[in-house]
Design a protein around this motif. Structure first.
Motif, PDB file in Angstrom:
ATOM      1  N   ARG A 479       3.680 -10.187   5.952  1.00 43.60           N
ATOM      2  CA  ARG A 479       2.219 -10.106   5.911  1.00 43.60           C
ATOM      3  C   ARG A 479       1.649  -9.698   7.266  1.00 43.60           C
ATOM      4  NH1 ARG A 479      -0.943 -13.935   1.823  1.00 43.60           N
ATOM      5  NH2 ARG A 479      -2.485 -12.439   2.566  1.00 43.60           N
ATOM      6  N   LYS A 483      -0.646  -6.428   7.827  1.00 44.20           N
ATOM      7  CA  LYS A 483      -1.999  -6.476   8.400  1.00 44.20           C
ATOM      8  C   LYS A 483      -2.172  -5.419   9.481  1.00 44.20           C
ATOM      9  CE  LYS A 483      -2.892 -11.370   7.450  1.00 44.20           C
ATOM     10  NZ  LYS A 483      -2.946 -12.744   8.029  1.00 44.20           N
ATOM     11  N   ASP A 488      -2.606  -5.114   4.121  1.00 40.47           N
ATOM     12  CA  ASP A 488      -2.650  -6.455   3.542  1.00 40.47           C
ATOM     13  C   ASP A 488      -3.731  -6.579   2.466  1.00 40.47           C
ATOM     14  OD1 ASP A 488      -1.795  -9.291   3.524  1.00 40.47           O
ATOM     15  OD2 ASP A 488      -3.823  -9.650   4.289  1.00 40.47           O
ATOM     16  N   GLU A 489      -4.942  -6.104   2.775  1.00 42.45           N
ATOM     17  CA  GLU A 489      -6.043  -6.217   1.812  1.00 42.45           C
ATOM     18  C   GLU A 489      -5.756  -5.407   0.548  1.00 42.45           C
ATOM     19  OE1 GLU A 489      -9.708  -5.186   3.639  1.00 42.45           O
ATOM     20  OE2 GLU A 489      -9.574  -6.744   5.183  1.00 42.45           O
ATOM     21  N   THR A 490      -5.168  -4.233   0.745  1.00 42.80           N
ATOM     22  CA  THR A 490      -4.821  -3.387  -0.411  1.00 42.80           C
ATOM     23  C   THR A 490      -3.817  -4.089  -1.312  1.00 42.80           C
ATOM     24  OG1 THR A 490      -5.160  -1.401   0.929  1.00 42.80           O
ATOM     25  CG2 THR A 490      -3.910  -1.143  -1.119  1.00 42.80           C
ATOM     26  N   GLU A 492      -3.253  -7.303  -1.575  1.00 42.93           N
ATOM     27  CA  GLU A 492      -3.868  -8.476  -2.215  1.00 42.93           C
ATOM     28  C   GLU A 492      -4.721  -8.087  -3.412  1.00 42.93           C
ATOM     29  OE1 GLU A 492      -3.290 -11.562  -1.869  1.00 42.93           O
ATOM     30  OE2 GLU A 492      -2.010 -11.433  -0.106  1.00 42.93           O
ATOM     31  N   SER A 493      -5.193  -6.823  -3.420  1.00 38.87           N
ATOM     32  CA  SER A 493      -6.017  -6.366  -4.552  1.00 38.87           C
ATOM     33  C   SER A 493      -5.161  -6.047  -5.778  1.00 38.87           C
ATOM     34  CB  SER A 493      -6.809  -5.120  -4.147  1.00 38.87           C
ATOM     35  OG  SER A 493      -5.947  -4.009  -3.937  1.00 38.87           O
ATOM     36  N   GLN A 513      -0.914   4.779   0.952  1.00 38.48           N
ATOM     37  CA  GLN A 513      -0.291   3.460   0.773  1.00 38.48           C
ATOM     38  C   GLN A 513       1.202   3.508   1.091  1.00 38.48           C
ATOM     39  OE1 GLN A 513      -1.433   2.770  -3.279  1.00 38.48           O
ATOM     40  NE2 GLN A 513      -3.364   1.769  -2.744  1.00 38.48           N
ATOM     41  N   THR A 543      -9.260   4.277   8.609  1.00 40.27           N
ATOM     42  CA  THR A 543      -8.003   3.525   8.509  1.00 40.27           C
ATOM     43  C   THR A 543      -7.064   3.904   9.647  1.00 40.27           C
ATOM     44  OG1 THR A 543      -8.246   3.521   6.093  1.00 40.27           O
ATOM     45  CG2 THR A 543      -6.089   2.927   6.972  1.00 40.27           C
ATOM     46  N   LYS A 546      -8.135   2.012  12.627  1.00 41.47           N
ATOM     47  CA  LYS A 546      -7.802   0.586  12.464  1.00 41.47           C
ATOM     48  C   LYS A 546      -6.319   0.338  12.724  1.00 41.47           C
ATOM     49  CE  LYS A 546      -8.275  -3.175   9.097  1.00 41.47           C
ATOM     50  NZ  LYS A 546      -8.710  -3.539   7.726  1.00 41.47           N
TER      51      LYS A 546
END
Length: 611
Positions: A479, A483, A488-490, A492-493, A513, A543, A546
């Motif tokens: 994880r 991140k 990570d957010e992708t 979790e979706s 991805q 992205t 980030k």
């Protein structure tokens, strides 16, 4: 690699038999037992006609010579049961003896099949293991030159052909030879002249089979090569099905496959035409042999040269030889196919593997990386990709590499990771004071995290793909890496989160991805050197920024190489190298390169205007 493995993959096989003998390690004992049991099967089957002969001549017809042509072991057995008068009154005993020997033959046959099956599966297991192991150690260039579909065909179809030949055809050959020897021994005991009539056809069949063997061998080789091309075509279309659909190339690829399949089918039709001619003529020769022995034997029996029991026994032995002799010819012809398959496997096993120097060492990778006068070409008459390239990457810094398509950016990193070896006289690449040729390849790659332009994901969960280098799949480490890679957010979706199953080659993920998953794969292992080969090309600029912030925070003491066409990805690097047609055109920090008003400034202006 350990010493045993190193000796195995570096071994050269000069002949096909040497390779087969190597693969037989671990299964030879069971194959030897199978041969012994084959002898038992044959012996117990061939003793029955002798019992019938004794019954007809000495119990039913009363031939004066009591058992003159009966083997001593059978005579001892019959004498132990009772005298001639007793056996005459209890003739069912002879039927029981035939049943007993049939039972013993059946037991031997059962044990033979068990031993042979065990040996065959051990053989094919070792063949697959050794082939896979060897392929894993072959050079990157070898994999580039050989189609995946053809390699798979050699490791599946050709392996099965070799297994079938050794476990079935070769053992059948042994059984046939044993049967011919024992049967001919009994037949000569009965009548030598009649045995000559029977035996004269055997060398004819063998010679005839060898003539066809050479003709069939060439056809099998063509068919095997064509099957490899067909497999490669199918494999390319199955793995690239999205590209085929996206460009509407279904009809073109369908016709291309059908043409390849048509050629392959015609080759097999031609092979079956040759085999049909061979089998039918082989059957004709065998039929003539049976007819000749039956007629001549009947004449001998009428003239009294042999008894009725001997005639029955002789015809029985001859009938027992008919199918084996026919099969002998077929096995000889099938040897051609096995020979081709063994040769195709030998090509893989004899291909050069990657080798470290004997005194190769492991060094600290937290040192400067120096490219000194590096020149490189991929060979086969291709143009020079790199021409006298020299630059330094300081330890713990971030270096950006910019250049047009074909300028040699990726090649530099392939050479650093020793996916391709730098030829002698073409410069050198140094880690500190050590040439990378003097460093163990496994150590080098373990400490260089390389994210390729086209990331490859396995058919596993996202968690397993990201933590592929971890001994224990620690979800916290997975994880944390996700991140930093802005993944990570992708994840979790997704409905199943990190347990989401990734399809073949990551087909269920988008391009961005997949790239971020590949970045997380490298981050989770925390190597001292990280290379990102245009691995942010499929993500948006937000992205991208980030991920770069995350990399800056998590790789502060790591040497990072960023390869990209995007100025915004490289502009914050400590040092930027600009390549042009395989040469270093410019290098320096972002601000300094802008002042030079060269290639970098022109690309910057074009991209900034777009923004």
């Amino acid at each position: 690699m350990d010493n045993i493995t190193e000796k195995t993959i570096n071994h050269k096989f000069n002949t096909k038999s040497e390779l087969v003998w190597f693969f037989l390690r671990g299964s030879k004992t069971f194959f030897c037992l199978s041969v012994v049991l084959s002898f038992g099967i044959t012996f117990f089957e061939l003793i029955s006609p002798k019992i019938v002969q004794y019954t007809v001549d000495y119990l039913l017809v009363d031939v004066p010579d009591e058992g003159g042509s009966i083997p001593f072991y059978l005579r001892l057995l019959l004498d132990a049961i009772g005298n001639r008068a007793f056996l005459k009154e209890h003739i069912y005993i002879m039927a029981l003896l035939v049943a007993l020997f049939a039972l013993l033959s059946a037991i031997c046959r059962y044990l033979f099949k068990v031993c042979n099956a065990h040996a065959a599966e051990k053989l094919i297991q070792r063949m697959r293991d050794k082939l896979f192991e060897h392929i894993m150690h072959l050079t990157f260039s070898w994999h580039s030159e050989n189609h995946t579909g053809d390699i798979i065909q050699r490791c599946t179809s050709d392996v099965d052909t070799v297994k079938m030949f050794i476990s079935e055809q070769l053992l059948s050959l042994v059984r046939i030879i044993i049967r011919i020897i024992i049967a001919m021994y009994f037949m000569i005991q009965i009548n030598g002249i009649l045995s000559i009539f029977s035996a004269v056809f055997i060398p004819i069949v063998v010679l005839y089979s060898f003539i066809f063997h050479n003709k069939i061998s060439r056809s099998f080789e063509k068919a095997d090569n064509e099957e490899g091309r067909l497999s490669a075509t199918a494999q390319e279309n199955l793995t690239g099905v999205r590209v085929v659909r996206a460009f509407g190339r279904e009809q073109y690829e369908k016709e291309r496959f059908e043409r390849q399949n048509f050629e392959y089918t015609n080759l097999w039709i031609e092979i079956m035409r040759i085999l049909s001619l061979f089998w039918s003529s082989n059957d004709l020769i065998s039929g003539c042999q049976v007819m000749l022995v039956t007629v001549v034997g009947a004449v001998f029996a009428v003239k009294g040269n042999i008894t009725v029991g001997e005639y029955i026994a002789f015809v029985s032995y001859n009938a027992m030889l008919t199918w084996p002799v026919r099969a002998l010819g077929r096995i000889i012809s099938e040897m051609s196919k096995a020979g081709v398959s063994i040769e195709r496997i030998r090509y893989i096993m004899n291909s050069e593997v990657e080798k470290d120097k004997e005194d190769a060492k492991e060094v600290s990778m937290n040192q400067d990386i120096n490219f000194e006068n590096v020149s490189f070409t991929y060979g086969n008459g291709s143009e020079e990709v790199l021409n006298n390239v020299s630059f330094k990457i300081k330890a713990g810094t971030t270096v950006g590499i910019l250049g047009g398509t074909g300028s040699g950016k990726s090649t530099l990193m392939y050479l650093l990771d020793r996916l391709y070896d730098l030829p002698k006289g073409c410069g050198r690449i140094m880690i500190g004071d050590t040439d990378i040729k003097d460093i163990k390849a496994s150590h080098l790659r373990k400490n260089i995290g390389l994210v390729l332009q086209e990331p490859f994901l396995f058919s596993r969960t996202l968690s397993e793909n990201i933590g592929i280098t971890l001994k224990d799949n620690d979800i916290k480490q997975v994880r944390d890496a996700a991140k930093v890679a802005a993944l990570d957010e992708t994840i979790e979706s997704f409905g199943q989160g990190y347990d989401t199953y990734v399809g073949e080659r990551g087909v269920t993920l988008s391009g961005g991805q997949k790239q971020r998953t590949a970045i997380a794969q490298v981050l989770v292992s925390k190597p001292p050197v990280m290379i990102f080969d245009d691995s942010l090309s499929a993500v948006d600029t937000a992205t991208d920024a980030k991920i770069r912030r995350g990399l800056l925070e998590s790789t502060y003491d790591t040497t990072v190489v960023l390869i990209s066409h995007r100025i915004t990805t490289l502009m914050h690097a400590d040092h930027i190298i600009v390549l042009d047609h395989g040469k270093v055109a410019e290098e320096g920090p972002h601000d300094e390169l802008l002042k030079k008003n060269g290639i970098y400034k022109k690309i910057y202006d074009i991209q900034m205007q777009g923004i």
